[in-house]
Design a protein around this motif. Structure first.
Motif, mmCIF file in Angstrom:
data_model
loop_
_atom_site.group_PDB
_atom_site.id
_atom_site.type_symbol
_atom_site.label_atom_id
_atom_site.label_comp_id
_atom_site.label_asym_id
_atom_site.label_seq_id
_atom_site.Cartn_x
_atom_site.Cartn_y
_atom_site.Cartn_z
ATOM 1 N N THR A 59 -8.969 -26.743 80.491
ATOM 2 C CA THR A 59 -10.124 -25.940 80.136
ATOM 3 C C THR A 59 -10.079 -24.603 80.840
ATOM 4 O OG1 THR A 59 -11.414 -26.964 81.910
ATOM 5 C CG2 THR A 59 -11.584 -27.952 79.721
ATOM 6 N N SER A 60 -10.814 -23.654 80.287
ATOM 7 C CA SER A 60 -10.845 -22.306 80.828
ATOM 8 C C SER A 60 -12.078 -22.132 81.708
ATOM 9 C CB SER A 60 -10.877 -21.302 79.673
ATOM 10 O OG SER A 60 -12.116 -21.386 78.997
ATOM 11 N N ASP A 61 -12.347 -20.885 82.095
ATOM 12 C CA ASP A 61 -13.536 -20.575 82.892
ATOM 13 C C ASP A 61 -14.709 -20.155 82.005
ATOM 14 O OD1 ASP A 61 -12.399 -21.114 85.346
ATOM 15 O OD2 ASP A 61 -11.620 -19.082 85.583
ATOM 16 N N LEU A 62 -14.626 -20.485 80.721
ATOM 17 C CA LEU A 62 -15.632 -20.053 79.748
ATOM 18 C C LEU A 62 -16.631 -21.172 79.462
ATOM 19 C CD1 LEU A 62 -16.419 -17.814 77.643
ATOM 20 C CD2 LEU A 62 -15.009 -19.080 76.013
ATOM 21 N N VAL A 63 -17.912 -20.805 79.413
ATOM 22 C CA VAL A 63 -18.966 -21.725 78.998
ATOM 23 C C VAL A 63 -19.752 -21.056 77.878
ATOM 24 C CG1 VAL A 63 -21.072 -22.945 79.655
ATOM 25 C CG2 VAL A 63 -19.153 -22.821 81.253
ATOM 26 N N ILE A 86 -24.526 -21.179 85.901
ATOM 27 C CA ILE A 86 -23.106 -21.196 85.528
ATOM 28 C C ILE A 86 -22.329 -20.098 86.241
ATOM 29 C CG2 ILE A 86 -21.512 -20.776 83.593
ATOM 30 C CD1 ILE A 86 -23.786 -22.057 81.827
ATOM 31 N N GLU A 98 -17.520 -20.445 89.983
ATOM 32 C CA GLU A 98 -18.380 -20.098 88.868
ATOM 33 C C GLU A 98 -17.586 -19.911 87.579
ATOM 34 O OE1 GLU A 98 -17.121 -16.658 91.252
ATOM 35 O OE2 GLU A 98 -18.452 -18.314 91.763
ATOM 36 N N LYS A 99 -18.314 -19.912 86.451
ATOM 37 C CA LYS A 99 -17.710 -19.732 85.132
ATOM 38 C C LYS A 99 -18.316 -18.501 84.450
ATOM 39 C CE LYS A 99 -15.550 -23.781 85.359
ATOM 40 N NZ LYS A 99 -14.078 -23.909 85.457
ATOM 41 N N ALA A 126 -14.929 -24.683 79.101
ATOM 42 C CA ALA A 126 -15.184 -25.734 80.092
ATOM 43 C C ALA A 126 -16.422 -26.534 79.732
ATOM 44 C CB ALA A 126 -15.353 -25.111 81.472
ATOM 45 N N THR A 156 -14.118 -30.602 77.340
ATOM 46 C CA THR A 156 -15.311 -29.763 77.375
ATOM 47 C C THR A 156 -16.553 -30.623 77.619
ATOM 48 O OG1 THR A 156 -14.336 -28.162 75.835
ATOM 49 C CG2 THR A 156 -16.737 -28.137 76.047
ATOM 50 N N MET A 334 -21.935 -27.494 84.596
ATOM 51 C CA MET A 334 -21.003 -27.224 85.688
ATOM 52 C C MET A 334 -20.572 -28.487 86.424
ATOM 53 S SD MET A 334 -20.333 -23.959 85.894
ATOM 54 C CE MET A 334 -19.892 -23.592 87.597
#
Length: 375
Positions: A59-63, A86, A98-99, A126, A156, A334
């Motif tokens: 997963t990435s750092d994206l929400v 977040i 953090e994201k 994420a 996710t 998170m």
């Protein structure tokens, strides 16, 4: 099973090199070919930039935070609170745990909702937070369940905020559902206690869970008071619908629907609106008919948005803890808060009785000519 670039090529009937060119956008490709490749990508749920199966669950750092309308404070408050949790609150300016929160505005479109989820899947988000009511359409529910399952399988975390659980889906980390039925019932019970009997209801859009649940709460209170069928001569199933008008969650809808309710029932003594924004429109319609709030007609809303207490008179409403719910959804996304038992939590709605509601006048409904109502 992970979908590969070769699978997309076979589906689109092109070479893998052509698929790569379309996805990278670094080489001209015929429009028809490009469309065919992109359709194959959508059909197969191909995850871009993920050719290595070992990375499929990364997963990435994206929400992603999905909202119906970011300009509506109902969604803006929840999204802002979630984004704070977040993005972290340290303020160091350095990337840590953090994201990056991205707000996706669907405009209430079920197609856009699915499109954003697909885009977030391709970005290996994420977490995803879906806010507000859901569309009660079997096809869309099935499509959502499938899409959320794929997101969860890829790692996710899926959180619902202000939305009831998705039937038949175990892909959701937590569902924070507002007690819209209970709030709707308490609001109407308040008006009944004041002495109102002819109560109009401005409902939200059809096929939305929030609309149905709030209306069911209102109808339950009316039925318990023996007011399920207002007036003699109403046919079977007709009575409850007589003083209910559906429309969008907008000020204009509240205005137009209230005029319609006053045409149908000149002796109306109260109007309940689906939310506070709709209630503002209802107030304007009442005043434009030369009537006073609450002396002639009481008006009530739902949500307790920031402007409701500053309305004139202050708006009776139902308070939903939007900021608290959004913050909690952010922590769940998170992974910094333990999900509720069974993954479902019902958030209580609180009645806020203010100056826009009062006991009805004894002579309301008598001597007011219907031709006084203008469009």
């Amino acid at each position: 099973m992970t979908v590969t670039l070769a699978d997309v090529a076979a589906r689109a009937r092109v070479s893998p090199a052509t698929v790569s060119r379309v996805l990278n956008g670094n080489y001209p490709v015929a429009a028809a070919t490009r469309e065919r490749v992109l359709r194959a990508v959508d059909d197969l749920d191909y995850v871009l930039n993920g050719p290595a199966s070992s990375l499929a669950a990364a997963t990435s750092d994206l929400v992603g935070i999905l909202v119906n309308d970011i300009a509506d404070p109902f969604f803006g408050i929840m999204a802002g609170a979630a984004q704070t949790e977040i993005g972290g609150q340290e303020g160091t300016g350095r990337a840590g745990g953090e994201k990056l929160a991205v707000v996706c505005n669907t405009g209430g479109s079920p197609e856009r909702e699915l499109t954003y989820l697909t885009l977030l899947q391709r970005q290996r988000a994420a977490a995803v937070i879906l806010t507000g009511g859901a569309l009660e359409d079997p096809g869309h529910i099935a499509a959502m369940a499938t899409k959320l399952a794929k997101l969860a399988d890829a790692g996710t975390r899926v959180v619902l905020c202000g939305r009831p659980p998705l039937p038949g889906s175990d892909a959701i980390v937590a569902s924070l559902a507002f007690d819209n039925r209970g709030g709707g019932r308490r609001l109407t019970e308040h008006l009944l206690t004041l002495g109102h009997r002819r109560i109009g209801y401005v409902a939200g859009p059809l096929e939305r869970t929030t609309t149905r649940h709030r209306l069911e709460g209102h109808q339950a209170a009316m039925a318990a008071a023996g007011l399920g069928d207002p007036g003699p001569g109403a046919g079977s199933g007709e009575g409850r619908e007589e003083l209910v008008v559906h429309g969008p969650y907008s000020r204009r809808s509240g205005y137009e629907a209230t005029l319609e309710l006053l045409r149908r029932a000149p002796d109306l003594t109260a109007v309940v609106a689906a939310n506070d924004t709709v209630a503002l429109g209802a107030c304007a319609a009442v005043r434009d008919q030369g009537l006073r709030i609450p002396e002639d007609v009481s008006v009530a809303g739902f949500d307790d948005l920031p402007f409701s207490v500053d309305a004139t008179p202050a708006l009776t409403t139902v308070r939903l803890p939007l900021h608290e719910a959004g913050a909690r959804a952010g922590r769940l996304a998170m992974g910094t808060e333990t999900p509720p038992p069974g993954g479902i939590a019902t958030i209580t709605a609180e009645l806020m009785a203010r100056a826009s509601t009062a006991p009805p006048r004894v002579d309301r409904g008598r001597g007011r000519p219907t031709d006084r109502l203008t469009s």
